[in-house]
Design an enzyme around this catalytic site. Structure first.
Site, PDB file in Angstrom:
ATOM      1  N   ASN A  16      44.821  31.418  45.769  1.00 55.72           N
ATOM      2  CA  ASN A  16      46.244  31.161  46.015  1.00 55.72           C
ATOM      3  C   ASN A  16      46.995  30.860  44.709  1.00 55.72           C
ATOM      4  OD1 ASN A  16      48.574  30.789  47.522  1.00 55.72           O
ATOM      5  ND2 ASN A  16      47.654  29.298  48.913  1.00 55.72           N
ATOM      6  N   GLY A  18      48.439  28.728  42.014  1.00 56.23           N
ATOM      7  CA  GLY A  18      48.073  27.369  41.593  1.00 56.23           C
ATOM      8  C   GLY A  18      46.625  26.992  41.858  1.00 56.23           C
ATOM      9  N   SER A  19      45.772  27.971  42.161  1.00 57.47           N
ATOM     10  CA  SER A  19      44.372  27.636  42.475  1.00 57.47           C
ATOM     11  C   SER A  19      43.522  27.453  41.213  1.00 57.47           C
ATOM     12  CB  SER A  19      43.750  28.712  43.372  1.00 57.47           C
ATOM     13  OG  SER A  19      43.850  29.982  42.765  1.00 57.47           O
ATOM     14  N   GLY A  20      44.073  27.768  40.055  1.00 53.25           N
ATOM     15  CA  GLY A  20      43.332  27.539  38.810  1.00 53.25           C
ATOM     16  C   GLY A  20      42.694  28.790  38.229  1.00 53.25           C
ATOM     17  N   LYS A  21      43.257  29.930  38.534  1.00 51.09           N
ATOM     18  CA  LYS A  21      42.677  31.189  38.045  1.00 51.09           C
ATOM     19  C   LYS A  21      42.694  31.251  36.517  1.00 51.09           C
ATOM     20  CE  LYS A  21      45.579  33.456  40.679  1.00 51.09           C
ATOM     21  NZ  LYS A  21      46.112  32.312  41.436  1.00 51.09           N
ATOM     22  N   GLU A  91      42.369  38.476  36.132  1.00 44.84           N
ATOM     23  CA  GLU A  91      43.071  37.582  37.047  1.00 44.84           C
ATOM     24  C   GLU A  91      43.824  38.436  38.071  1.00 44.84           C
ATOM     25  OE1 GLU A  91      45.481  34.720  35.037  1.00 44.84           O
ATOM     26  OE2 GLU A  91      46.241  33.852  36.898  1.00 44.84           O
ATOM     27  N   ARG A  92      43.425  38.303  39.319  1.00 43.55           N
ATOM     28  CA  ARG A  92      44.014  39.086  40.412  1.00 43.55           C
ATOM     29  C   ARG A  92      43.768  40.584  40.260  1.00 43.55           C
ATOM     30  NH1 ARG A  92      46.462  36.439  44.154  1.00 43.55           N
ATOM     31  NH2 ARG A  92      47.721  34.591  43.748  1.00 43.55           N
TER      32      ARG A  92
HETATM   33  P1  DGT Z   1      46.740  29.908  38.684  1.00 44.00           P
HETATM   34  O1  DGT Z   1      46.164  30.057  37.327  1.00 44.00           O
HETATM   35  O2  DGT Z   1      45.707  30.038  39.770  1.00 44.00           O
HETATM   36  O3  DGT Z   1      47.591  28.692  38.819  1.00 44.00           O
HETATM   37  O4  DGT Z   1      47.615  31.195  38.891  1.00 44.00           O
HETATM   38  P2  DGT Z   1      49.149  31.368  38.935  1.00 44.00           P
HETATM   39  O5  DGT Z   1      49.691  30.587  40.067  1.00 44.00           O
HETATM   40  O6  DGT Z   1      49.763  31.174  37.591  1.00 44.00           O
HETATM   41  O7  DGT Z   1      49.186  32.917  39.228  1.00 44.00           O
HETATM   42  P3  DGT Z   1      49.487  33.673  40.577  1.00 44.00           P
HETATM   43  O8  DGT Z   1      49.064  35.064  40.484  1.00 44.00           O
HETATM   44  O9  DGT Z   1      48.863  32.968  41.729  1.00 44.00           O
HETATM   45  O10 DGT Z   1      51.046  33.619  40.683  1.00 44.00           O
HETATM   46  C1  DGT Z   1      51.970  33.755  39.627  1.00 44.00           C
HETATM   47  C2  DGT Z   1      53.343  33.843  40.250  1.00 44.00           C
HETATM   48  O11 DGT Z   1      53.581  35.181  40.640  1.00 44.00           O
HETATM   49  C3  DGT Z   1      53.488  33.025  41.517  1.00 44.00           C
HETATM   50  O12 DGT Z   1      54.811  32.537  41.590  1.00 44.00           O
HETATM   51  C4  DGT Z   1      53.242  34.006  42.635  1.00 44.00           C
HETATM   52  C5  DGT Z   1      53.685  35.269  42.031  1.00 44.00           C
HETATM   53  N1  DGT Z   1      52.876  36.433  42.388  1.00 44.00           N
HETATM   54  C6  DGT Z   1      51.741  36.855  41.868  1.00 44.00           C
HETATM   55  N2  DGT Z   1      51.372  38.042  42.352  1.00 44.00           N
HETATM   56  C7  DGT Z   1      52.317  38.372  43.215  1.00 44.00           C
HETATM   57  C8  DGT Z   1      52.530  39.465  44.060  1.00 44.00           C
HETATM   58  O13 DGT Z   1      51.797  40.459  44.130  1.00 44.00           O
HETATM   59  N3  DGT Z   1      53.644  39.368  44.816  1.00 44.00           N
HETATM   60  C9  DGT Z   1      54.468  38.282  44.807  1.00 44.00           C
HETATM   61  N4  DGT Z   1      55.498  38.266  45.617  1.00 44.00           N
HETATM   62  N5  DGT Z   1      54.316  37.256  44.006  1.00 44.00           N
HETATM   63  C10 DGT Z   1      53.263  37.315  43.235  1.00 44.00           C
END
Ligand code: DGT
Length: 218
Positions: A16, A18-21, A91-92
Site C-alpha cells: 500500500n 506508505g508501506s515502506g517500499k 518498486e511497484r
Molecule cells: P512507500 O515507500 O511504500 O511509502 O511508497 P510510496 O507511498 O512513496 O509510493 P506509492 O507507490 O505507494 O505511492 C506514491 C504516490 O503515488 C501515492 O500518492 C500513490 C500514488 N500512486 C502510485 N501508483 C499509482 C497508480 O498507479 N495510480 C494512482 N492513482 N496513484 C498511484
C-alpha cells in the site's frame, strides 16, 4: 553472471501507499550486484513542469486517465531498463498499477468504463508484446490505519487529502491480487512481510527475505 546475455532475477516490491517500499529497497543498497529502481514519483510530480500527481488528487475525475497513462509509461520504462547486475529490485510494477490503482478508480467511478477499456487494452498489449519479467514479489503487508498515520506524518503535500477509506480499498485490492489470487494474473511467487512494524524492528523482518533475493545473485 554474464550480464550481456542473461536476464536479471527481477523482484517487484509491492504494498500500500506508505508501506515502506522505498525503505525496503534502500536496505538492499548495501549489497553489490543489485540494481535498485525506485518508483518514478518525481517524474509524476514534474512532467515538463506539470505535477500530474497533484492534478490527479485534486480532480481525479478529470486527471485519472492522464495520470494512469503516464504511470504506465514510466513503469514500462523501468521494466525494460537494461540491468547490468544479476538482481533487479523494482518498486511497484505495471501489475499493481492495473490491479490495484486502475481497478480502484474503475470501481469508484473515477474512471469511465471507456477510459478503463483503453488502459486495459494497453496493459494487455504491453504484457503480450514486451518482455515484462518478474521472478519474485515481495508484498509489504500493512494495516490501513498504520499507513494512514505514516502518510499523515510524512506530509507529502499532494497526499494530505488521502482518506482512510482509500487506503482500505487499496489494501483490499493488494490482498485480492497477491493473497486471494482474485485476478487471473499473479506473475511470480509472493513473499509476505509484516510491514506494520516500525523502523526500529523492520530491519529484522527485511533480513528474512535477504536470502531469497541474494541467493539469486551468486
Ligand atoms: P512507500 O515507500 O511504500 O511509502 O511508497 P510510496 O507511498 O512513496 O509510493 P506509492 O507507490 O505507494 O505511492 C506514491 C504516490 O503515488 C501515492 O500518492 C500513490 C500514488 N500512486 C502510485 N501508483 C499509482 C497508480 O498507479 N495510480 C494512482 N492513482 N496513484 C498511484
Amino acid at each position: 553472471m554474464n550480464s550481456e546475455n542473461r536476464k536479471p532475477f527481477t523482484v517487484l516490491v509491492e504494498g500500500n501507499i506508505g508501506s515502506g517500499k522505498t525503505t525496503f529497497l534502500e536496505h538492499f543498497r548495501q549489497f553489490e550486484d543489485i540494481t535498485l529502481l525506485t518508483e518514478p514519483v518525481e517524474q509524476w510530480r514534474n512532467l515538463r513542469g506539470w505535477n500530474l500527481l497533484d492534478l490527479m488528487y485534486k480532480d481525479p475525475a478529470k486527471w485519472a486517465m492522464t495520470f494512469q497513462s503516464y504511470v504506465s509509461l514510466t513503469m514500462v520504462d523501468m521494466h525494460l531498463r537494461p540491468t547490468p547486475t544479476p538482481v533487479k529490485l523494482m518498486e511497484r510494477s505495471i501489475f499493481s498499477a492495473r490491479y490495484c490503482f486502475v481497478e480502484n478508480m474503475l470501481r469508484n467511478g473515477i474512471l469511465h468504463e471507456a477510459e478503463f477499456a483503453v488502459l486495459d487494452e494497453w496493459f494487455r498489449f504491453i504484457q503480450q508484446h514486451m518482455s515484462i519479467d518478474a521472478d519474485l514479489i515481495v508484498y509489504l503487508k500493512t494495516s490501513p490505519s498504520v499507513v494512514h498515520e505514516r502518510i499523515r506524518k510524512r506530509a507529502r503535500s499532494e497526499e494530505q487529502c488521502v482518506p482512510l477509506k482509500y487506503l482500505e480499498d487499496l489494501h483490499q485490492l493488494h490482498e485480492d491480487w497477491l493473497v486471494n489470487r482474485a485476478f487471473a494474473e499473479c506473475p511470480a511467487p509472493v513473499v509476505i512481510i509484516d510491514a506494520d512494524l516500525d523502523l526500529s524492528q523492520i530491519t529484522d523482518e527485511y533480513k528474512k527475505s535477504e536470502h531469497q533475493i541474494l541467493r539469486k545473485a551468486v
